[in-house]
Design a protein around this motif. Structure first.
Motif, mmCIF file in Angstrom:
data_model
loop_
_atom_site.group_PDB
_atom_site.id
_atom_site.type_symbol
_atom_site.label_atom_id
_atom_site.label_comp_id
_atom_site.label_asym_id
_atom_site.label_seq_id
_atom_site.Cartn_x
_atom_site.Cartn_y
_atom_site.Cartn_z
ATOM 1 N N LEU A 8 -2.588 125.433 12.762
ATOM 2 C CA LEU A 8 -2.782 124.110 12.165
ATOM 3 C C LEU A 8 -3.138 123.093 13.244
ATOM 4 N N THR A 9 -2.382 123.093 14.330
ATOM 5 C CA THR A 9 -2.619 122.140 15.416
ATOM 6 C C THR A 9 -3.995 122.366 16.047
ATOM 7 N N ARG A 10 -4.311 123.611 16.326
ATOM 8 C CA ARG A 10 -5.597 123.919 16.963
ATOM 9 C C ARG A 10 -6.769 123.551 16.062
ATOM 10 N N SER A 11 -6.693 123.911 14.776
ATOM 11 C CA SER A 11 -7.787 123.624 13.848
ATOM 12 C C SER A 11 -8.001 122.128 13.671
ATOM 13 N N GLU A 74 -9.064 130.565 10.175
ATOM 14 C CA GLU A 74 -10.278 130.878 9.422
ATOM 15 C C GLU A 74 -10.307 130.144 8.076
ATOM 16 N N ALA A 75 -9.207 130.181 7.351
ATOM 17 C CA ALA A 75 -9.156 129.541 6.026
ATOM 18 C C ALA A 75 -9.192 128.021 6.137
ATOM 19 N N LEU A 76 -8.481 127.477 7.101
ATOM 20 C CA LEU A 76 -8.436 126.021 7.255
ATOM 21 C C LEU A 76 -9.781 125.466 7.708
ATOM 22 N N ASN A 77 -10.443 126.150 8.629
ATOM 23 C CA ASN A 77 -11.767 125.698 9.065
ATOM 24 C C ASN A 77 -12.774 125.730 7.913
#
Length: 125
Positions: A8-11, A74-77
Protein backbone atom coordinates in the motif's frame (compact mmCIF):
# COMPACT_ATOMS: atom_id res chain seq x y z
CA UNK A 1 -0.39 -7.60 7.24
CA UNK A 2 3.22 -6.63 6.58
CA UNK A 3 2.86 -7.39 2.88
CA UNK A 4 -0.32 -5.34 2.68
CA UNK A 5 1.19 -2.35 4.48
CA UNK A 6 4.36 -2.26 2.40
CA UNK A 7 2.46 -2.75 -0.89
CA UNK A 8 0.00 0.00 0.00
CA UNK A 9 2.75 2.44 0.98
CA UNK A 10 4.88 1.69 -2.07
CA UNK A 11 1.98 1.89 -4.54
CA UNK A 12 0.64 5.16 -3.15
CA UNK A 13 4.12 6.74 -3.08
CA UNK A 14 4.76 5.66 -6.68
CA UNK A 15 1.39 6.99 -7.83
CA UNK A 16 1.86 10.27 -5.94
CA UNK A 17 5.22 10.77 -7.68
CA UNK A 18 3.71 9.88 -11.04
CA UNK A 19 0.96 12.52 -10.78
CA UNK A 20 3.26 15.14 -9.24
CA UNK A 21 1.97 15.18 -5.65
CA UNK A 22 5.44 14.27 -4.37
CA UNK A 23 8.33 16.13 -5.95
CA UNK A 24 11.95 15.01 -6.18
CA UNK A 25 13.61 15.33 -2.79
CA UNK A 26 10.31 15.52 -0.88
CA UNK A 27 9.67 13.01 1.87
CA UNK A 28 7.58 10.00 0.92
CA UNK A 29 4.46 8.92 2.75
CA UNK A 30 5.01 6.60 5.67
CA UNK A 31 3.01 3.50 6.44
CA UNK A 32 1.09 5.46 9.06
CA UNK A 33 0.12 8.08 6.46
CA UNK A 34 -1.19 5.52 3.99
CA UNK A 35 -3.11 3.28 6.36
CA UNK A 36 -4.82 6.00 8.42
CA UNK A 37 -8.56 5.33 8.35
CA UNK A 38 -8.09 2.12 6.36
CA UNK A 39 -9.98 -1.07 7.09
CA UNK A 40 -8.81 -4.15 5.26
CA UNK A 41 -9.28 -7.89 5.39
CA UNK A 42 -6.49 -10.14 4.20
CA UNK A 43 -7.44 -13.76 3.67
CA UNK A 44 -4.66 -16.22 2.91
CA UNK A 45 -5.08 -19.98 2.59
CA UNK A 46 -2.03 -22.05 3.51
CA UNK A 47 -1.64 -25.81 3.78
CA UNK A 48 0.52 -25.56 6.93
CA UNK A 49 0.21 -22.14 8.64
CA UNK A 50 2.58 -21.30 11.49
CA UNK A 51 1.64 -18.67 14.05
CA UNK A 52 3.63 -16.60 16.55
CA UNK A 53 1.63 -17.44 19.66
CA UNK A 54 -1.28 -19.47 20.90
CA UNK A 55 -3.68 -16.59 20.18
CA UNK A 56 -2.65 -16.79 16.50
CA UNK A 57 -2.14 -13.06 16.16
CA UNK A 58 0.79 -13.11 13.73
CA UNK A 59 1.49 -15.46 10.85
CA UNK A 60 5.11 -16.67 10.68
CA UNK A 61 5.14 -18.07 7.14
CA UNK A 62 7.57 -15.60 5.53
CA UNK A 63 6.81 -16.56 1.92
CA UNK A 64 3.27 -15.21 2.27
CA UNK A 65 4.48 -11.62 2.65
CA UNK A 66 5.99 -11.47 -0.83
CA UNK A 67 2.96 -13.07 -2.44
CA UNK A 68 0.52 -10.74 -0.69
CA UNK A 69 2.69 -7.72 -1.50
CA UNK A 70 2.93 -8.51 -5.22
CA UNK A 71 -0.79 -9.26 -5.50
CA UNK A 72 -1.77 -6.04 -3.72
CA UNK A 73 0.67 -3.88 -5.73
CA UNK A 74 -0.61 -5.31 -9.00
CA UNK A 75 -4.30 -4.90 -8.08
CA UNK A 76 -3.89 -1.47 -6.51
CA UNK A 77 -1.90 -0.08 -9.45
CA UNK A 78 -4.53 -1.36 -11.89
CA UNK A 79 -7.31 0.16 -9.77
CA UNK A 80 -5.54 3.55 -9.54
CA UNK A 81 -5.11 3.62 -13.32
CA UNK A 82 -8.78 2.76 -13.82
CA UNK A 83 -10.10 5.26 -11.24
CA UNK A 84 -7.71 8.26 -11.22
CA UNK A 85 -10.17 10.63 -9.53
CA UNK A 86 -10.59 8.33 -6.52
CA UNK A 87 -6.86 7.57 -6.46
CA UNK A 88 -6.05 11.29 -6.31
CA UNK A 89 -8.48 11.67 -3.39
CA UNK A 90 -6.69 8.86 -1.54
CA UNK A 91 -3.28 10.41 -2.23
CA UNK A 92 -4.59 13.77 -1.00
CA UNK A 93 -5.75 12.06 2.22
CA UNK A 94 -2.26 10.60 2.63
CA UNK A 95 -0.75 14.05 2.07
CA UNK A 96 -3.04 15.51 4.76
CA UNK A 97 -2.02 12.74 7.16
CA UNK A 98 1.65 13.39 6.44
CA UNK A 99 1.21 17.12 7.09
CA UNK A 100 -0.62 16.42 10.35
CA UNK A 101 2.12 14.00 11.44
CA UNK A 102 4.81 16.57 10.68
CA UNK A 103 2.90 19.36 12.49
CA UNK A 104 2.47 17.12 15.54
CA UNK A 105 6.19 16.32 15.52
CA UNK A 106 7.09 20.01 15.33
CA UNK A 107 4.66 20.87 18.14
CA UNK A 108 6.09 18.09 20.30
CA UNK A 109 9.64 19.29 19.64
CA UNK A 110 8.65 22.85 20.49
CA UNK A 111 7.11 21.75 23.80
CA UNK A 112 10.24 19.76 24.67
CA UNK A 113 12.49 22.71 23.87
CA UNK A 114 10.30 25.11 25.79
CA UNK A 115 10.15 22.88 28.88
CA UNK A 116 13.91 22.35 28.75
CA UNK A 117 14.49 26.11 28.68
CA UNK A 118 12.07 26.71 31.57
CA UNK A 119 13.78 24.12 33.74
CA UNK A 120 17.17 25.75 33.32
CA UNK A 121 18.03 28.20 36.08
CA UNK A 122 20.55 30.97 35.96
CA UNK A 123 22.99 31.44 38.82
CA UNK A 124 22.02 34.16 41.30
CA UNK A 125 24.04 37.37 41.33
Amino acid sequence: MTGLRSALTRSLNDYARKIGFIKEGDASFTGEDTKEGLTAIVSVKLPDPQFESQTKVKLLNAEVRGQVESAVVEALNAWMEQFPKEAKAIVEKCRTSARAREAARQARDLVFRKSALESMTLPAN
